[in-house]
Design an enzyme around this catalytic site. Structure first.
Site, PDB file in Angstrom:
ATOM      1  N   GLY A   7      -1.294  11.353  -4.597  1.00  0.00           N
ATOM      2  CA  GLY A   7      -0.306  10.502  -3.933  1.00  0.00           C
ATOM      3  C   GLY A   7       1.119  10.813  -4.378  1.00  0.00           C
ATOM      4  CE1 TYR A 121       0.829  -2.301  -1.923  1.00  0.00           C
ATOM      5  CE2 TYR A 121       2.916  -3.457  -2.159  1.00  0.00           C
ATOM      6  CZ  TYR A 121       2.083  -2.413  -2.511  1.00  0.00           C
ATOM      7  OH  TYR A 121       2.490  -1.494  -3.437  1.00  0.00           O
TER       8      TYR A 121
END
Ligand SMILES: NC(=O)c1ccc[n+]([C@@H]2O[C@H](COP(=O)([O-])OP(=O)(O)OC[C@H]3O[C@@H](n4cnc5c(N)ncnc54)[C@H](OP(=O)(O)O)[C@@H]3O)[C@@H](O)[C@H]2O)c1
Length: 277
Positions: A7, A121
């Site tokens: 990532g 989130y």
């Protein structure tokens, strides 16, 4: 051990630790952090001294409709990583976010301020923090914000792409935060680990701006003129997830641990844009 190593942040964290010891980077193709047995097997085999958990579900708008998946990765996954770290006596570094706060403050959030996420989130990342705290592992939680880096989709790339494709941008000017260079953050994480930092530490670049201010700075840094940048309120974009109006994190604790302040966000953005050019 670095999870989420493919990532945006994970790539930089692997690079930052390469100079100081053996680093193993893993991502979802190696094992899924939702799979407690796989996580435990991998960590028992490797017996790392430090696990930096950069693996996460990071789609803020997507989390509104995929709440279960966001919690499975960001809360259960973080719990699995921390539990396995505890078994081998490793320290766990858990990445978290400014989005654990609701944005109602008018001055930077301290580590001790009470979180109150305004979106799924943020809820899932806060549950991840709690899971790590309760795991019994030796832990460091690093809260960061508004990340951009060479190895992932991010706001800087989006602005440059849209400027080229459309020549006109509508950018939110009523959210304030601290744009943060993933490479700077990775270096800070390495320094915090060397300094034996524990508990919760905020870590971003220095200073703050709005998404609009950041877009203008990106275009300036890229030497792009003649693009029409229109400041708009958050409500104009009708995004699925609510965002905090103000999510600047206090860097007092970080600066005292490092013995220095992080770079100003503006300087870090300029460097990033010139590197990619
Ligand atoms: N980006 C930001 O602005 C920002 C701001 C504040 C905090 N953070 C936090 O910083 C950390 C790093 O973020 P980032 O922007 O670098 O995220 P990223 O680029 O999305 O990287 C996350 C990595 O984790 C992998 N992953 C996802 N689910 C997984 C699973 N179940 N098991 C194993 N690996 C999995 C992803 O693989 P796939 O790509 O294949 O899904 C990806 O390679 C995260 O904890 C994030 O919450 C980010």
């Amino acid at each position: 051990l670095v999870t989420g190593a493919a990532g945006m942040l994970g790539t930089e964290v692997v690079a930052a630790f390469e100079g100081v010891g053996d680093v193993v980077g893993v991502d979802v193709d190696d094992f899924d952090i939702r799979d407690a047995d796989a996580v435990e097997r991998a960590i028992r085999d490797l017996r790392p001294s430090v696990v930096v958990n950069c693996a996460a579900y990071t789609d803020v708008d997507g989390a509104e409709s995929e709440r279960e998946l966001a919690f499975a990765v960001n809360a259960d996954g973080a719990r699995n990583v921390a539990a396995a770290a505890k078994l081998v006596g490793a320290r766990v570094v858990q990445l978290s976010t400014d989005y654990v706060f609701d944005g109602s403050k008018a001055e930077p959030y301290e580590e001790e301020d009470t979180p109150c996420p305004v979106n799924a989130y943020g809820d899932s990342k806060l549950a991840g923090e709690d899971a790590v705290r309760q795991s019994g592992a030796d832990f460091l939680i690093v809260r960061t914000a508004w990340l951009y880096g060479h190895n992932g989709q991010n706001f800087v790339e989006t602005v440059l792409r849209l400027a080229e494709e459309t020549g006109a941008l509508r950018i939110v000017d009523d959210q304030e935060g601290a744009p943060t260079n993933a490479r700077d953050l990775a270096e800070v994480i390495r320094e915090l680990v060397s300094a034996d930092a524990r508990g919760v530490v905020n870590a971003t670049n220095l200073g703050s701006t709005t998404w609009y201010g950041l877009a203008v700075a990106i275009l300036e840094a890229a030497g792009i003129d003649g693009v029409d940048v229109e400041p708009v309120p958050t409500t104009a974009l009708r995004r699925p997830a609510a965002r905090p109006r103000y999510s600047v994190l206090s860097l007092a604790k970080l600066s005292s641990l490092l013995g220095r302040q992080p770079r100003r966000w503006h300087e870090a953005v300029r460097e990033y844009v010139s590197e990619r050019q």
